[in-house]
Design a protein around this motif. Structure first.
Motif, PDB file in Angstrom:
ATOM      1  N   UNK A 279       0.808  -1.211   0.000  1.00  0.00           N
ATOM      2  CA  UNK A 279       0.000   0.000   0.000  1.00  0.00           C
ATOM      3  C   UNK A 279       0.842   1.262   0.000  1.00  0.00           C
ATOM      4  N   UNK A 280       2.169   1.095   0.001  1.00  0.00           N
ATOM      5  CA  UNK A 280       3.110   2.212  -0.011  1.00  0.00           C
ATOM      6  C   UNK A 280       4.257   1.888  -0.958  1.00  0.00           C
ATOM      7  N   UNK A 281       4.820   2.880  -1.630  1.00  0.00           N
ATOM      8  CA  UNK A 281       6.036   2.622  -2.409  1.00  0.00           C
ATOM      9  C   UNK A 281       7.204   2.366  -1.461  1.00  0.00           C
ATOM     10  N   UNK A 282       8.252   1.689  -1.931  1.00  0.00           N
ATOM     11  CA  UNK A 282       9.377   1.345  -1.048  1.00  0.00           C
ATOM     12  C   UNK A 282       9.976   2.550  -0.317  1.00  0.00           C
ATOM     13  N   UNK A 283      10.147   3.670  -1.014  1.00  0.00           N
ATOM     14  CA  UNK A 283      10.774   4.837  -0.387  1.00  0.00           C
ATOM     15  C   UNK A 283       9.933   5.348   0.772  1.00  0.00           C
TER      16      UNK A 283
END
Length: 554
Positions: A279-283
């Motif tokens: 639900x979130x990008x890696x960064x």
């Protein structure tokens, strides 16, 4: 299907000469005999006899010839002469475990080597010597009768204790065969373990199917039936979870390095899948991992863990299980003391970025002072259900997509678990009782029981709604249960003497004895621990417990 039939024949064949073996109970010990209830330990030793450990209510570990086994309630573990063993169990109540040592003699046609080979073959049908019970409550009652008779001054009663020990072995091996013949998914479990052990390597569907010893097409169909997703999707989710652990523990890795470590050769594909699953990008995940978020109530812990957040601080008396400790490194979590002043002092030292609190558990002055330390996400137990609580916290912490992804996977898992329960379980009238101190509570939809009644859509006895509304303070008159048609019961007894005494009182009541659940062996026990928390994370844990209890039960 041929594989299953062959395995079943081989399982029964192992008992063909069983009537020529003679079993004798040598020694029986319980956790409260010479040991504290908090910890029972079996020192490292080579066994000179056969040994059974039955874990009634507790958790711990066992090593057999250097191989580690995590112990769980309602399960029997077997070891053989000559094996090097060591164990430790943290009991939840009196008689939380039974340790039984026994010997085997045999007819002339069977020598010692053959007898041991027969027992080894039987134990090899299990996973690491683990034998699941169809009814842990029944097994516990048999063990208690064995104990009472084996220690009797009357030799005839001691003889009866030996007879009851034979009945225990018969029940144990019968359960093992029943579960073995029903466990068509065992090869799929083996393939799943293979995937989790080799997730960092390049892996094809054929590799997974080979681990399950079946065709790729048959494997893909059975895997999806068992887990509700394809094998490829399962492996991808597992790899992303391992990547998250790396990101939390060391934020200095480059994304390309992390991707390669968990089995992704394409960094862009890794980024895309990471966002889809987390639900979130890696960064953003790495950035959020640096945040320090405190949970000042146990309900906050279950919310944060579902959002892949390990709290920097949580209340000291939370019953962190060995599962929590290994997976979430709770040695890095500051235990908050009881008492507002001490807790506030600790939080003032920690300086968290955010705090998760429960309105009903905080005084107005405490809430005011918490707000002076950091932004506070306030969860209200009286407003919304556990899904709303998860979404509230996720929105506050700027992780709304993470909550929706988690909830979607939870709904899929609940559907899969329900599909694997028998028609009998799905139609039975189920009651869930919590026994704490002198109080018996009939658990309803606003408790962890919502897993059963809402998510798995199991049936409650007719007329139970009135008791739900009135039983927050507990049932005082057991006759309140008399009018209910109870086919199946799940009991959660708190780990203290008063609760155990109340449970014993319930068992002796005529109302309880007359229920169909008792008369048909439909009563099961659950460890209280974290499973009573009304949170997202504990709801998922309960789905796993449901499978352990009833996946192979009629």
């Amino acid at each position: 299907m041929q594989i299953k039939a062959t395995e079943q024949v081989n399982s029964y064949a192992a008992f063909d000469m069983f009537d020529q073996l003679h079993f004798k109970l040598i020694e029986l010990k319980t956790a409260d005999q010479g040991h504290s209830e908090a910890s029972w330990r079996l020192g490292t030793q080579f066994l000179d006899s056969y040994m059974l450990l039955f874990i009634v209510n507790g958790e711990g570990w066992l090593t057999v010839d250097g191989e580690f086994v995590e112990l769980r309630s309602g399960t029997i573990y077997a070891a053989m002469p000559g094996q090097l063993v060591e164990a430790e169990v943290r009991g939840k109540a009196e008689r939380s475990l039974y340790q039984m040592r026994f010997s085997i003699s045999y007819e002339r046609e069977i020598d010692e080597t053959s007898a041991q080979a027969m027992m080894k073959r039987i134990c090899n049908f299990t996973t690491k010597g683990e034998m699941r019970c169809s009814s842990p409550v029944t097994m516990s009652l048999i063990c208690r009768e064995i104990e009472e008779n084996a220690r009797h001054a009357n030799g005839l009663q001691r003889y009866y204790g030996q007879i009851r020990f034979q009945e225990l072995l018969y029940t144990m091996f019968s359960d093992m065969l029943q579960l073995e013949s029903n466990d068509a998914m065992r090869p799929i479990e083996q393939a799943r373990h293979y995937m989790e052990q080799h997730y960092m390597d390049k892996m094809t569907i054929q590799d997974m199917a080979d681990a399950a010893r079946m065709s790729a097409r048959h494997f893909m169909r059975l895997f999806k039936k068992r887990y509700g997703c394809s094998a490829v999707d399962y492996l991808t989710i597992y790899r992303i979870k391992q990547a998250q652990i790396m990101m939390r523990n060391d934020q200095n890795f480059r994304l390309k390095e992390i991707a390669a470590c968990v089995g992704f050769q394409d960094e862009m594909y890794f980024r895309r899948k990471f966002k889809q699953i987390s639900g979130l990008p890696p960064a953003a995940f790495i950035r959020n991992s640096k945040q320090r978020i405190a949970a000042v109530h146990s309900q906050g812990i279950g919310i944060l863990l579902a959002l892949d957040i390990i709290p920097c601080a949580s209340e000291a008396n939370h019953p962190w299980t060995s599962y929590y400790r290994r997976k979430y490194e709770t040695d890095k979590v500051t235990p908050l003391v009881d008492g507002e002043e001490g807790c506030l002092e600790q939080l003032n030292t920690i300086r968290p970025d955010y705090i998760v609190a429960v309105r009903e558990e905080m005084s107005a002055s405490m809430m005011h002072r918490l707000n002076s330390l950091a932004p506070v996400c306030v969860i209200s137990q009286s407003e919304g259900d556990w899904r709303d609580h998860l979404r509230t916290a996720a929105q506050f912490l700027n992780r709304p997509a993470a909550a929706e992804v988690w909830l979607q996977r939870y709904e899929q898992k609940a559907a899969v678990v329900r599909s694997q329960l028998s028609e009998q379980v799905r139609t039975d009238k189920l009651i869930i009782l919590s026994v704490k101190d002198s109080k018996i509570q009939v658990m309803g939809p606003r408790t962890i029981a919502s897993v059963f009644y809402t998510d798995l859509q199991l049936n409650a006895p007719e007329g139970i709604e009135n008791i739900w509304q009135q039983s927050h303070a507990g049932i005082h008159d057991l006759s309140d249960l008399a009018h209910l048609s109870i086919d199946r019961a799940l009991i959660i007894v708190n780990a203290d003497d008063e609760s155990s005494q109340k449970w014993a009182e319930l068992q002796q009541s005529e109302v309880w004895k007359a229920s169909k659940a008792v008369q048909t062996g439909g009563v099961d026990m659950l460890i209280p621990s974290v499973l009573l928390d009304y949170t997202a994370f504990t709801h998922e844990l309960m789905l796993d417990e449901v499978l352990k209890l009833w996946q192979h039960r009629p």
